[in-house]
Structures are given as C-alpha cells and as structure tokens.
Enzyme design. Structure first.
Site, short mmCIF file in Angstrom:
data_model
loop_
_atom_site.label_atom_id
_atom_site.label_comp_id
_atom_site.label_asym_id
_atom_site.label_seq_id
_atom_site.Cartn_x
_atom_site.Cartn_y
_atom_site.Cartn_z
N HIS A 99 -11.23 6.13 8.93
CA HIS A 99 -10.14 6.42 9.86
C HIS A 99 -9.53 5.09 10.28
O HIS A 99 -9.96 4.02 9.85
CB HIS A 99 -10.65 7.22 11.06
CG HIS A 99 -10.91 8.66 10.74
ND1 HIS A 99 -9.91 9.53 10.39
CD2 HIS A 99 -12.07 9.37 10.70
CE1 HIS A 99 -10.42 10.73 10.16
NE2 HIS A 99 -11.73 10.66 10.34
N ASP A 125 -2.83 3.64 10.37
CA ASP A 125 -2.28 4.89 9.87
C ASP A 125 -0.76 4.87 9.80
O ASP A 125 -0.17 5.31 8.81
CB ASP A 125 -2.72 6.05 10.78
CG ASP A 125 -4.16 6.46 10.56
OD1 ASP A 125 -4.79 5.93 9.62
OD2 ASP A 125 -4.66 7.32 11.32
#
Length: 401
Positions: A140, A170
């Site tokens: 992540h 991200d």
C-alpha cells in the site's frame, strides 16, 4: 449548449479499484473520455463500502468514479471474457491495477488484447512495476513511499518517521503518472496509429519525487537527515508557528527578500542576517518568533501579512476550504444535483482548460448500472443479455442478488 471536451472521442475500459487507477480514469472522464468501469459480479470495487456513504456507495467512491459507467462481468468465465474482448475491439485505453500476471492468467492480458486491437493503449498501474524482485509483492502507499525513500524524510530528527495523511505514492506516483502515460500514448497513437503498453510503478513514480534530495546525494554521497532539511522545518524562515487562538501559520520565506519583509513585520530586523546561521541560532529565532506570533490570533496576523510579500499562509483545516476565497474564485468545489441524493459537493477537476474545461456531469455509477446499455451497444440482444444474467456472467443494477 453542448460542451466540447478534450477527450470526447476516447473510450476507456477501467478494471482498477480503490484509488490509483480510479483517480487516473477520473481525470480522463472529467475531460470527456467515456470511462466504462468493469467490475466483477460480486464485491466489485470495494471502495463502494467505505464509510461515510452517499446513498449505497461511499462519498470517496462517488468522488473518484464520477462521470463513469459501470458494467459487471465475471471475467473468470468464458462468456465474461468474450464480452470483455468484444468491448476491447472499440476501446482506446485499458487501465488495470492487478498484480503482474493476473490479466494473463485470465486470458485477457496485453498480448491477447493487442491482437484484437493493435491501436490499444494498455496502462498497468502496480505497486512495484511489471519486472524486478518486488513485482509480485503486496503493498500500500506506506510501503511504496518507504521503499522509494520518501517516508524517511517525514517528521522530526529525534522521532520516528511520520506517516503522511494523504496517499502520495498512490496519487503522485501512480495515478498521475498513469494519466500522463495514457495521454502521451494517445498523442503517439495519433501520429503512428500504434498502441502500446504503459508500465506504471507507484514506487518508481514516488522515487521521481526526490528531485531535490536524491540528485544532491548522488553527486556528493552526503546523507541528509530527517528534520535537518532546509525545506522540512530546520530553519526559522521555513516552519510552522502557533497563534494565540490555537491555530497555525506556515512561513515559507526562503528568499532573502521575503525573510526581510517577515522580520520587519514582527519587529526583528536583527534576524535578517541570521538566515543561514547554525541550528542553535535557528532554534533561538524560532522560539522568539513563536512568542511573538502567540500575541495575536491567526486571523489578526493574516490581516497584517496579507499586504506583505513574505510567503506567510494560514494552515487551513477541512472546514476552512469551502470558504477560502481562492478556491471559491477558481470554482474548486462543484455541487452536483442528483435526483436521488440531492445536492452533492465534490472537488472540481483541477486542470483549467480555456476551450475544453472538465466538468462533473454525473455521480459515480451504481454497480452494473450500464451493463445492459453497454451490451446492447456491442450487439447483444435482450435474449442474450437475459441468458448471461441468469448464468451469473453479468450483473446489472436491478439484480440485487
């Protein structure tokens, strides 16, 4: 009046979930691309379930999936793959965010798709890229920026690194790099007619953010420490200070002219020549500046600094943003009137194009909302759609099972 959008003629098949891929395709959709969100027939994009919700889906999901359509397909079935391959025939772009190899195992990887559509642009946004020893690893945002060396620099020198509250990797390393890659590939396709594979590694993208720190290290091999950087609060002229009402101001007076103006306003002209002094003197100046700024509220200081060129800003909280005059002037919030949910406020498309501006035209689609419509467009009859539905190959919004 029909608006013309920059990406009006572009069709995108979006198989991604959560944030990086959907943010990429949100930007494409905001500027006119027809983005068809391809979800599975079970959970679909699990961002739908995040709280709080607007109707059946999360506020977050509505934000990054606005202006899109949704079709639900079981790509593990032969019939589902057949439908997807038919969609690919007339698509310009495919965006996916599975781990490397997943699409190949499903039988719909790039090598298959480019035989069907040689002009197809295929963008794979993954944590670590298609190659290398990390390529199959889970991860992540915190993991990507850790590997890339960014997280090491967040926080103070005598404490552990601080996790940033927004997804730098991200969005900055994945979504934006994916969007830029797609646009460059579309430009090249316009010249040559050829599609191509875009391999976006969030970790690589995050590494590219180190344009100030890393080149300096590569040139000198001198290690820089967390909390000891000029742009991370080491110096008095680039730091955060509290005000009388418990709010905060940021001071970014890097250049001498800005620092001189700041020192003049706070009545400390003697600080001007100390802009590059030792850490000990920097800390002494910080303490004195803090004591001065604690004498007035944030608003009182801003009324003073607003007329002075010295790079002082209020640290806004979320509730301040909708009232900020700059965001208001630039229409950075749009209210969409939905017949079911009423008024929904969303962040506006951020890129201001003078001739083909972006616009929020509709909220995020319900799961499978456009399944029947899209299948009809590619030649499926009502009977064929009904058969696929009964077999569980597709799902539409009416099917709540």
């Amino acid at each position: 009046m029909n608006l013309s959008f920059a990406l009006d003629s572009v069709r995108v098949l979006d198989l991604s979930r959560l944030l990086p891929g959907p943010f990429c395709t949100m930007l494409l959709a905001d500027y006119g691309a027809e983005v068809i969100k391809v979800e599975d027939t079970e959970l679909g994009d699990y961002a739908r379930a995040i709280q709080p919700k607007l109707g059946d889906d999360s506020a977050f999901f509505h934000s990054v999936n606005r202006n899109k359509k949704s079709i639900c397909l079981d790509l593990k079935t032969e019939q589902g793959k057949e439908v997807f391959l038919k969609l690919v025939e007339n698509a310009d772009v495919v965006v996916e965010s599975f781990r490397p190899g997943v699409m190949d195992r499903l039988g719909i990887g790039y090598d298959i798709l480019k035989m069907i559509n040689p002009g197809l642009i295929y963008c794979a946004i993954t944590g670590y890229g298609q190659t290398g020893p990390y390529s199959k690893k889970a991860g992540h945002d915190i993991n990507f920026i850790s590997y890339a060396g960014l997280l090491e620099f967040f926080g103070e020198s005598d404490r552990k690194p601080v996790v940033p509250p927004v997804q730098i990797g991200d969005i900055g390393g994945g979504a934006l790099m994916g969007t830029i890659g797609v646009l460059m590939a579309l430009f090249e396709k316009g010249r040559s007619g050829k599609g191509q594979f875009i391999d976006v590694s969030i970790m690589d993208g995050a590494l590219s953010w180190l344009q100030v720190l890393l080149p300096s290290y590569l040139a000198t091999k001198e290690r820089q420490e967390r909390g000891k950087l000029d742009v991370s609060g080491r110096k008095a002229n680039y730091d955060v200070y509290e005000t009388k009402d418990g709010r905060y101001l940021s001071v970014g007076a890097s250049e001498r002219k800005f620092w001189e103006n700041f020192c003049r306003v706070i009545g400390r002209k003697s600080f001007v020549l100390k802009i590059h002094t030792s850490d000990a003197e920097q800390n002494e100046m910080k303490a004195e500046i803090q004591s001065i700024l604690m004498q007035k509220t944030r608003q009182e200081w801003m009324e003073i600094f607003d007329t002075v060129d010295c790079c002082v800003s209020p640290i806004n909280q979320l509730e301040d943003l909708e009232e900020d005059p700059q965001f208001l002037e630039r229409n950075m919030f749009q209210t969409f009137h939905d017949p079911e949910l009423g008024e929904v406020k969303l962040i506006s498309p951020p890129i201001k194009l003078s001739e083909t501006p972006g616009k929020i035209r509709k909220l995020a689609p319900k799961s499978g909302e456009h399944t029947n419509e899209i299948l009809s467009e590619i030649g499926y009859s009502e009977q064929q759609i009904g058969a696929l539905l009964s077999q569980g190959v597709i799902k539409n919004q009416v099917d709540k099972s």
